[in-house]
Design a protein around this motif. Sequence first.
Motif, PDB file in Angstrom:
ATOM      1  N   ILE A 173      65.638  30.903  49.039  1.00 57.51           N
ATOM      2  CA  ILE A 173      64.740  31.147  50.166  1.00 57.51           C
ATOM      3  C   ILE A 173      65.820  31.707  51.258  1.00 57.51           C
ATOM      4  CG2 ILE A 173      64.839  28.871  51.302  1.00 57.51           C
ATOM      5  CD1 ILE A 173      61.846  30.980  50.958  1.00 57.51           C
ATOM      6  N   ASP A 174      65.357  32.573  52.035  1.00 57.11           N
ATOM      7  CA  ASP A 174      66.071  33.126  53.237  1.00 57.11           C
ATOM      8  C   ASP A 174      66.087  32.540  54.452  1.00 57.11           C
ATOM      9  OD1 ASP A 174      67.702  34.958  54.531  1.00 57.11           O
ATOM     10  OD2 ASP A 174      66.405  36.601  54.625  1.00 57.11           O
ATOM     11  N   SER A 175      67.031  31.343  54.425  1.00 57.36           N
ATOM     12  CA  SER A 175      66.846  30.344  55.709  1.00 57.36           C
ATOM     13  C   SER A 175      68.229  29.617  55.484  1.00 57.36           C
ATOM     14  CB  SER A 175      65.834  29.404  55.150  1.00 57.36           C
ATOM     15  OG  SER A 175      65.947  28.147  56.005  1.00 57.36           O
ATOM     16  N   ALA A 176      68.764  29.667  56.413  1.00 53.43           N
ATOM     17  CA  ALA A 176      70.256  29.153  56.808  1.00 53.43           C
ATOM     18  C   ALA A 176      70.010  27.705  56.674  1.00 53.43           C
ATOM     19  CB  ALA A 176      70.789  29.772  58.048  1.00 53.43           C
ATOM     20  N   ALA A 231      64.306  32.736  36.507  1.00 52.03           N
ATOM     21  CA  ALA A 231      63.864  31.356  35.690  1.00 52.03           C
ATOM     22  C   ALA A 231      63.765  30.278  37.126  1.00 52.03           C
ATOM     23  CB  ALA A 231      65.110  30.950  35.057  1.00 52.03           C
ATOM     24  N   ILE A 232      64.418  30.507  38.173  1.00 53.68           N
ATOM     25  CA  ILE A 232      64.463  29.402  39.190  1.00 53.68           C
ATOM     26  C   ILE A 232      64.167  29.982  40.562  1.00 53.68           C
ATOM     27  CG2 ILE A 232      66.036  27.541  40.421  1.00 53.68           C
ATOM     28  CD1 ILE A 232      66.891  27.117  37.616  1.00 53.68           C
ATOM     29  N   GLY A 233      63.563  29.259  41.525  1.00 53.42           N
ATOM     30  CA  GLY A 233      63.577  29.705  42.937  1.00 53.42           C
ATOM     31  C   GLY A 233      63.520  28.168  43.742  1.00 53.42           C
ATOM     32  N   VAL A 234      64.415  28.386  44.855  1.00 49.70           N
ATOM     33  CA  VAL A 234      64.514  27.111  45.717  1.00 49.70           C
ATOM     34  C   VAL A 234      63.438  27.748  46.893  1.00 49.70           C
ATOM     35  CG1 VAL A 234      65.721  26.275  47.642  1.00 49.70           C
ATOM     36  CG2 VAL A 234      66.847  26.671  45.143  1.00 49.70           C
ATOM     37  N   THR A 235      62.359  26.903  47.118  1.00 50.22           N
ATOM     38  CA  THR A 235      61.186  27.108  47.986  1.00 50.22           C
ATOM     39  C   THR A 235      60.578  26.082  48.467  1.00 50.22           C
ATOM     40  OG1 THR A 235      59.332  28.742  47.940  1.00 50.22           O
ATOM     41  CG2 THR A 235      59.614  27.188  46.164  1.00 50.22           C
ATOM     42  N   TYR A 236      59.492  26.090  49.413  1.00 47.06           N
ATOM     43  CA  TYR A 236      58.796  25.201  49.898  1.00 47.06           C
ATOM     44  C   TYR A 236      57.465  24.661  48.916  1.00 47.06           C
ATOM     45  CZ  TYR A 236      61.192  27.163  53.820  1.00 47.06           C
ATOM     46  OH  TYR A 236      62.168  27.888  54.496  1.00 47.06           O
ATOM     47  N   SER A 237      57.155  23.580  49.129  1.00 45.30           N
ATOM     48  CA  SER A 237      56.077  22.956  48.024  1.00 45.30           C
ATOM     49  C   SER A 237      54.711  23.831  48.224  1.00 45.30           C
ATOM     50  CB  SER A 237      55.914  21.386  48.482  1.00 45.30           C
ATOM     51  OG  SER A 237      55.460  21.097  49.870  1.00 45.30           O
ATOM     52  N   GLY A 238      54.375  24.162  49.285  1.00 45.21           N
ATOM     53  CA  GLY A 238      53.084  24.757  49.469  1.00 45.21           C
ATOM     54  C   GLY A 238      53.079  26.181  48.754  1.00 45.21           C
ATOM     55  N   ASP A 239      54.244  26.740  49.124  1.00 45.45           N
ATOM     56  CA  ASP A 239      54.293  28.207  48.505  1.00 45.45           C
ATOM     57  C   ASP A 239      54.483  28.020  46.799  1.00 45.45           C
ATOM     58  OD1 ASP A 239      54.538  29.370  50.928  1.00 45.45           O
ATOM     59  OD2 ASP A 239      56.830  29.788  50.827  1.00 45.45           O
ATOM     60  N   ALA A 240      55.131  26.837  46.395  1.00 52.16           N
ATOM     61  CA  ALA A 240      55.304  26.780  45.043  1.00 52.16           C
ATOM     62  C   ALA A 240      53.883  26.360  44.379  1.00 52.16           C
ATOM     63  CB  ALA A 240      56.049  25.374  44.800  1.00 52.16           C
ATOM     64  N   ARG A 241      52.862  25.735  45.229  1.00 51.15           N
ATOM     65  CA  ARG A 241      51.535  25.614  44.633  1.00 51.15           C
ATOM     66  C   ARG A 241      51.028  26.794  44.410  1.00 51.15           C
ATOM     67  NH1 ARG A 241      48.118  21.359  44.181  1.00 51.15           N
ATOM     68  NH2 ARG A 241      49.378  20.056  45.407  1.00 51.15           N
ATOM     69  N   GLU A 242      51.109  27.743  45.367  1.00 49.17           N
ATOM     70  CA  GLU A 242      50.463  29.192  45.272  1.00 49.17           C
ATOM     71  C   GLU A 242      51.061  29.919  44.131  1.00 49.17           C
ATOM     72  OE1 GLU A 242      50.413  31.742  48.683  1.00 49.17           O
ATOM     73  OE2 GLU A 242      50.421  30.007  49.987  1.00 49.17           O
ATOM     74  N   MET A 243      52.098  29.790  43.700  1.00 48.59           N
ATOM     75  CA  MET A 243      52.867  30.433  42.484  1.00 48.59           C
ATOM     76  C   MET A 243      52.354  29.741  41.365  1.00 48.59           C
ATOM     77  SD  MET A 243      56.765  30.613  43.789  1.00 48.59           S
ATOM     78  CE  MET A 243      57.246  30.396  45.392  1.00 48.59           C
ATOM     79  N   MET A 244      52.183  28.540  41.040  1.00 52.55           N
ATOM     80  CA  MET A 244      51.703  27.810  40.229  1.00 52.55           C
ATOM     81  C   MET A 244      50.279  27.954  39.755  1.00 52.55           C
ATOM     82  SD  MET A 244      53.737  24.341  41.164  1.00 52.55           S
ATOM     83  CE  MET A 244      52.750  23.151  39.695  1.00 52.55           C
ATOM     84  N   ASP A 245      49.481  28.344  40.997  1.00 54.11           N
ATOM     85  CA  ASP A 245      48.089  28.564  40.556  1.00 54.11           C
ATOM     86  C   ASP A 245      48.065  29.957  39.811  1.00 54.11           C
ATOM     87  OD1 ASP A 245      47.076  26.177  41.874  1.00 54.11           O
ATOM     88  OD2 ASP A 245      46.724  27.287  43.498  1.00 54.11           O
ATOM     89  N   VAL A 246      49.013  30.717  40.075  1.00 57.91           N
ATOM     90  CA  VAL A 246      48.845  32.229  39.472  1.00 57.91           C
ATOM     91  C   VAL A 246      49.597  32.170  38.200  1.00 57.91           C
ATOM     92  CG1 VAL A 246      49.656  34.511  39.590  1.00 57.91           C
ATOM     93  CG2 VAL A 246      48.804  33.386  41.742  1.00 57.91           C
ATOM     94  N   ASN A 247      50.898  31.364  37.979  1.00 54.14           N
ATOM     95  CA  ASN A 247      51.186  31.570  36.898  1.00 54.14           C
ATOM     96  C   ASN A 247      51.651  29.869  36.243  1.00 54.14           C
ATOM     97  OD1 ASN A 247      53.558  31.517  34.805  1.00 54.14           O
ATOM     98  ND2 ASN A 247      54.421  33.251  35.626  1.00 54.14           N
ATOM     99  N   HIS A 248      50.982  29.545  35.144  1.00 51.84           N
ATOM    100  CA  HIS A 248      50.904  28.247  34.773  1.00 51.84           C
ATOM    101  C   HIS A 248      52.219  27.834  33.896  1.00 51.84           C
ATOM    102  CE1 HIS A 248      46.947  28.160  36.201  1.00 51.84           C
ATOM    103  NE2 HIS A 248      46.529  28.837  35.394  1.00 51.84           N
ATOM    104  N   HIS A 249      53.127  28.694  33.897  1.00 51.05           N
ATOM    105  CA  HIS A 249      54.547  28.253  33.247  1.00 51.05           C
ATOM    106  C   HIS A 249      55.203  27.938  34.341  1.00 51.05           C
ATOM    107  CE1 HIS A 249      53.800  29.769  29.355  1.00 51.05           C
ATOM    108  NE2 HIS A 249      53.194  30.826  29.480  1.00 51.05           N
ATOM    109  N   LEU A 250      55.195  27.827  35.777  1.00 52.34           N
ATOM    110  CA  LEU A 250      55.751  27.393  36.706  1.00 52.34           C
ATOM    111  C   LEU A 250      55.697  26.169  36.902  1.00 52.34           C
ATOM    112  CD1 LEU A 250      55.483  30.719  39.231  1.00 52.34           C
ATOM    113  CD2 LEU A 250      57.141  30.059  37.575  1.00 52.34           C
TER     114      LEU A 250
END
Length: 357
Positions: A173-176, A231-250
Motif C-alpha cells: 500500500i502506498d503509505s509511509a 500473490a500477496i498484497g498489504v492492505t486494509y481490512s475493508g479493502d480486503a473484504r471488497e476484493m474477497m467479494d469479487v475473487n473467492h481465491h483471496l
Amino acid sequence: MKKLLTIIVGILALCLLLVCGEYALNHRGNTGGHRVLTIYNWGDYIDPALISKFEKRTGYKVDYETFDSNESMLTKLRQGGTNYDLVIPSEYTVQRMKKEGLVARLDHQKLPNLRYIDRQFLNRSFDRGNEYSVPYFWGTLGIIYNDQKINAGAVQHWEQLWSPRLKNNVMLIDSARDVFAIALITQHQSVNTKDFTKLKRAQGHLKALTPNVKAIVADEMKMYMEQDEAAIGVTYSGDAREMMDVNHHLHYVVPSEGSNIWFDNMVIPKRAQNKAAAYAFINFMLAPANAAQNARYVGYATPNWAAKKRLSKKITSNQAFYPPQKTMRHLHTYHDLPLKTLGEYNDLFLEFKMFAK
C-alpha cells in the motif's frame, strides 16, 4: 399607471422579503431551527438509505460531501470555507484536530446510544474519555493472499514477506506509516517511534524487501488482486473484504505478532453551525439497527456491540475482520507524530520507493 407600477413593485418586494425571511429562518444557526446538516466523510462510507431514513425521521436535510484523505480534509477545515457539522477523521487526525482546536468537546448526555459502543473501543489513547470523538468503524492492516499462487502457511507473519519465494509477488500500500509499521514490527520496534536511527534501520530492512515488491499502489491494488495479478498484497481490512467479494481465491490475515488497528470517528467541528443536528445524527448512527445496516453496506468492522449481534455469524466469526483477543492485544494505533518526524517517515519512504523501482 405609475401608481399601479409602484403598488406592484411594493407587493413584489414584500414577497421577496417573506421568501428571504423564510429561507433565513430555515438556514440560520441552531437557535433559529437550522434544518440542514452538512457532513464531510470518506467516499462510499455510509449506506445512502440511512441518510434518507435520517432525513425522513428528523426533518433535517443532509448535505453530504466526501474527501479522499485525512490531510485534504484537514486542509479544508483549516481554511474554514465550509462550516461542516460532522466530520469522520481517523484516530491520529483526531489528535491533530484536538491540538489545533478544530473540534468541539462532546456532551455525552446528548448521546444516550453511546452505551452501545464496546468498551474496548472507548477511551483509546488518541482521545481519552472520548471527549471529542465517537467510534464509527475500525479495521486493521494485514495481508491478502491468493490461494492459487501461495498457501496460507506462507503468509501468517510479516517476516515471511521477505521470503525469496515471493520474488516480484508482493504489492504494498502506498503509505509511509503502514509500510514502515511492517518493518518496525518485524524489528520489535514501536510503530510510533520518533527515533531516526530506528527509522533508518527499518528502511534498510525494507530495501531488502525490494526484490519481492511488484508494485507500490493505492486503490489500484483492488483491481490487481481481484484479477490475480499478484500473490500477496498489504492492505486494509475493508479493502480486503471488497476484493474477497469479487475473487473467492483471496483471503485476509492479520499477523498475530502485531499490526495497526485504525479507527474512523465521528466528530463535531468547533465551527459547526448545526450541532443539534450533528448530535441527532451521531445518536441515530449509534442505534443498533442502523449501525448493523451500515456495517453490512460498508463491509468494515463495527465497534457497536449491539449491532454486531445483528450481523450474521459468517461475518462476526471471521477472525480476519474480528480478530481474537490474543491478536487484538498486539494491535497498535498510530499517534499523531511531530511534523519533523512525519517528514522523516515520508522522506525515507520516498527513498525506498525509488530504490524499489
